[in-house]
Design a protein around this motif. Structure first.
Motif, PDB file in Angstrom:
ATOM      1  N   ARG A  45       0.855  -1.189   0.000  1.00 13.78           N
ATOM      2  CA  ARG A  45       0.000   0.000   0.000  1.00 13.78           C
ATOM      3  C   ARG A  45       0.884   1.230   0.000  1.00 13.78           C
ATOM      4  O   ARG A  45       1.765   1.379   0.843  1.00 13.78           O
ATOM      5  CB  ARG A  45      -0.899  -0.008   1.233  1.00 13.78           C
ATOM      6  CG  ARG A  45      -1.742  -1.260   1.301  1.00 13.78           C
ATOM      7  CD  ARG A  45      -2.457  -1.384   2.612  1.00 13.78           C
ATOM      8  NE  ARG A  45      -3.038  -2.721   2.717  1.00 13.78           N
ATOM      9  CZ  ARG A  45      -3.905  -3.070   3.619  1.00 13.78           C
ATOM     10  NH1 ARG A  45      -4.305  -2.215   4.528  1.00 13.78           N
ATOM     11  NH2 ARG A  45      -4.383  -4.301   3.638  1.00 13.78           N
ATOM     12  N   PHE A  46       0.638   2.126  -0.951  1.00 20.20           N
ATOM     13  CA  PHE A  46       1.432   3.351  -1.078  1.00 20.20           C
ATOM     14  C   PHE A  46       0.506   4.546  -1.003  1.00 20.20           C
ATOM     15  O   PHE A  46      -0.220   4.833  -1.942  1.00 20.20           O
ATOM     16  CB  PHE A  46       2.199   3.358  -2.404  1.00 20.20           C
ATOM     17  CG  PHE A  46       3.087   2.164  -2.590  1.00 20.20           C
ATOM     18  CD1 PHE A  46       4.315   2.091  -1.957  1.00 20.20           C
ATOM     19  CD2 PHE A  46       2.683   1.105  -3.374  1.00 20.20           C
ATOM     20  CE1 PHE A  46       5.130   0.985  -2.117  1.00 20.20           C
ATOM     21  CE2 PHE A  46       3.495  -0.007  -3.547  1.00 20.20           C
ATOM     22  CZ  PHE A  46       4.719  -0.064  -2.912  1.00 20.20           C
ATOM     23  N   GLY A  47       0.513   5.246   0.127  1.00 17.87           N
ATOM     24  CA  GLY A  47      -0.337   6.407   0.334  1.00 17.87           C
ATOM     25  C   GLY A  47      -1.123   6.257   1.612  1.00 17.87           C
ATOM     26  O   GLY A  47      -0.992   5.270   2.340  1.00 17.87           O
ATOM     27  N   TYR A  48      -1.935   7.256   1.919  1.00 21.07           N
ATOM     28  CA  TYR A  48      -2.811   7.229   3.088  1.00 21.07           C
ATOM     29  C   TYR A  48      -4.218   7.467   2.586  1.00 21.07           C
ATOM     30  O   TYR A  48      -4.515   8.518   2.017  1.00 21.07           O
ATOM     31  CB  TYR A  48      -2.381   8.299   4.101  1.00 21.07           C
ATOM     32  CG  TYR A  48      -3.126   8.195   5.405  1.00 21.07           C
ATOM     33  CD1 TYR A  48      -2.812   7.208   6.317  1.00 21.07           C
ATOM     34  CD2 TYR A  48      -4.156   9.074   5.714  1.00 21.07           C
ATOM     35  CE1 TYR A  48      -3.492   7.103   7.517  1.00 21.07           C
ATOM     36  CE2 TYR A  48      -4.836   8.981   6.908  1.00 21.07           C
ATOM     37  CZ  TYR A  48      -4.500   7.993   7.808  1.00 21.07           C
ATOM     38  OH  TYR A  48      -5.187   7.885   8.984  1.00 21.07           O
ATOM     39  N   VAL A  49      -5.105   6.521   2.801  1.00 23.76           N
ATOM     40  CA  VAL A  49      -6.392   6.461   2.117  1.00 23.76           C
ATOM     41  C   VAL A  49      -7.195   7.749   2.190  1.00 23.76           C
ATOM     42  O   VAL A  49      -7.720   8.198   1.189  1.00 23.76           O
ATOM     43  CB  VAL A  49      -7.218   5.268   2.636  1.00 23.76           C
ATOM     44  CG1 VAL A  49      -8.631   5.299   2.096  1.00 23.76           C
ATOM     45  CG2 VAL A  49      -6.554   3.956   2.234  1.00 23.76           C
TER      46      VAL A  49
ATOM     47  N   THR B  45      -4.447  11.044   0.506  1.00 24.78           N
ATOM     48  CA  THR B  45      -3.828  11.042  -0.821  1.00 24.78           C
ATOM     49  C   THR B  45      -4.362   9.870  -1.631  1.00 24.78           C
ATOM     50  O   THR B  45      -4.867   8.902  -1.063  1.00 24.78           O
ATOM     51  CB  THR B  45      -2.296  10.878  -0.705  1.00 24.78           C
ATOM     52  OG1 THR B  45      -2.007   9.616  -0.113  1.00 24.78           O
ATOM     53  CG2 THR B  45      -1.670  11.981   0.117  1.00 24.78           C
TER      54      THR B  45
ATOM     55  N   THR C  50      -4.270   6.434  -3.025  1.00 23.09           N
ATOM     56  CA  THR C  50      -3.525   5.302  -2.498  1.00 23.09           C
ATOM     57  C   THR C  50      -3.468   4.194  -3.534  1.00 23.09           C
ATOM     58  O   THR C  50      -4.500   3.741  -4.027  1.00 23.09           O
ATOM     59  CB  THR C  50      -4.188   4.785  -1.208  1.00 23.09           C
ATOM     60  OG1 THR C  50      -4.304   5.882  -0.301  1.00 23.09           O
ATOM     61  CG2 THR C  50      -3.369   3.690  -0.565  1.00 23.09           C
ATOM     62  N   TYR C  51      -2.254   3.772  -3.860  1.00 20.28           N
ATOM     63  CA  TYR C  51      -2.029   2.707  -4.824  1.00 20.28           C
ATOM     64  C   TYR C  51      -1.795   1.416  -4.046  1.00 20.28           C
ATOM     65  O   TYR C  51      -0.971   1.382  -3.135  1.00 20.28           O
ATOM     66  CB  TYR C  51      -0.807   3.029  -5.684  1.00 20.28           C
ATOM     67  CG  TYR C  51      -0.978   4.315  -6.451  1.00 20.28           C
ATOM     68  CD1 TYR C  51      -1.481   4.304  -7.743  1.00 20.28           C
ATOM     69  CD2 TYR C  51      -0.664   5.532  -5.873  1.00 20.28           C
ATOM     70  CE1 TYR C  51      -1.655   5.487  -8.443  1.00 20.28           C
ATOM     71  CE2 TYR C  51      -0.842   6.723  -6.555  1.00 20.28           C
ATOM     72  CZ  TYR C  51      -1.339   6.689  -7.846  1.00 20.28           C
ATOM     73  OH  TYR C  51      -1.527   7.853  -8.528  1.00 20.28           O
ATOM     74  N   MET C  52      -2.531   0.364  -4.403  1.00 22.42           N
ATOM     75  CA  MET C  52      -2.422  -0.893  -3.679  1.00 22.42           C
ATOM     76  C   MET C  52      -2.182  -2.047  -4.642  1.00 22.42           C
ATOM     77  O   MET C  52      -2.754  -2.086  -5.730  1.00 22.42           O
ATOM     78  CB  MET C  52      -3.690  -1.155  -2.881  1.00 22.42           C
ATOM     79  CG  MET C  52      -3.965  -0.097  -1.850  1.00 22.42           C
ATOM     80  SD  MET C  52      -5.331  -0.547  -0.809  1.00 22.42           S
ATOM     81  CE  MET C  52      -5.521   0.943   0.118  1.00 22.42           C
TER      82      MET C  52
ATOM     83  N   SER D  96      -8.796  -1.725   6.933  1.00 18.70           N
ATOM     84  CA  SER D  96      -8.292  -0.483   7.512  1.00 18.70           C
ATOM     85  C   SER D  96      -9.470   0.210   8.173  1.00 18.70           C
ATOM     86  O   SER D  96     -10.602   0.132   7.696  1.00 18.70           O
ATOM     87  CB  SER D  96      -7.720   0.430   6.434  1.00 18.70           C
ATOM     88  OG  SER D  96      -6.656  -0.184   5.775  1.00 18.70           O
TER      89      SER D  96
ATOM     90  N   ILE E 274      -6.498   1.682  -7.325  1.00 22.82           N
ATOM     91  CA  ILE E 274      -6.276   3.001  -6.733  1.00 22.82           C
ATOM     92  C   ILE E 274      -7.545   3.419  -5.987  1.00 22.82           C
ATOM     93  O   ILE E 274      -8.652   3.305  -6.524  1.00 22.82           O
ATOM     94  CB  ILE E 274      -5.955   4.048  -7.811  1.00 22.82           C
ATOM     95  CG1 ILE E 274      -4.714   3.630  -8.593  1.00 22.82           C
ATOM     96  CG2 ILE E 274      -5.774   5.429  -7.197  1.00 22.82           C
ATOM     97  CD1 ILE E 274      -4.490   4.450  -9.839  1.00 22.82           C
TER      98      ILE E 274
ATOM     99  N   ASP F 131      -9.035   6.842  -4.198  1.00 22.85           N
ATOM    100  CA  ASP F 131      -8.849   8.280  -4.019  1.00 22.85           C
ATOM    101  C   ASP F 131     -10.101   8.829  -3.369  1.00 22.85           C
ATOM    102  O   ASP F 131     -11.090   9.117  -4.061  1.00 22.85           O
ATOM    103  CB  ASP F 131      -8.570   8.946  -5.366  1.00 22.85           C
ATOM    104  CG  ASP F 131      -8.233  10.419  -5.223  1.00 22.85           C
ATOM    105  OD1 ASP F 131      -8.027  10.887  -4.082  1.00 22.85           O
ATOM    106  OD2 ASP F 131      -8.166  11.108  -6.257  1.00 22.85           O
TER     107      ASP F 131
END
Length: 121
Positions: free
Chosen positions: A22-26, A29, A31-33, A40, A113, A115
């Motif tokens: 997981r890249f980002g904070y849901v 930003t 978030t790419y998963m 979460s 993704i 967003d």
């Protein structure tokens, strides 16, 4: 240095196959998963009765699915949505008594993704 890169590759591979990357904070930003599995939880506090709170945005699913649930302070689901494969608008708002509303996002082999942003009315 090579040992460090090999260790990093091993850790990322293990993470991918256990609970995903997981890249980002849901809620802040996009978030790419990759292959995300699990859930979460995010809290939203309201101080007045009948104040709407929740999230709006987009989920772009390439594989798997994500289930979004909004729970009121008593733990009762007041809004929810499932995003299967494809690009979907996401709108989960609830209102009622004051307290902490909880957003629960359940991922099942999800690649894509998300967003979303907090929404209040």
């Amino acid at each position: 240095m090579r040992l460090l890169l090999a260790a990093l590759a091993l850790v990322l591979t293990l993470m991918y196959f256990t609970f995903g990357l997981r890249f980002g904070y849901v809620t802040l930003t996009p978030t790419y998963m990759l292959n995300a599995t699990g859930e979460s939880r995010y809290g939203f506090i309201t101080y007045e009765d009948d104040q709407s709170v929740g999230v709006r945005g987009v989920c772009d699913v390439r594989k798997g699915n994500v289930t979004v649930r909004l729970l009121d302070p008593a733990g009762v689901q007041v809004a929810g949505q499932v995003c299967p494969k494809g690009k979907w608008a996401l709108n989960a708002l609830g209102k009622g008594r004051n307290g902490t509303y909880e957003l629960v996002m359940e991922y099942k082999d999800f690649t894509g993704i998300i967003d979303i942003n907090e929404a209040r009315e």
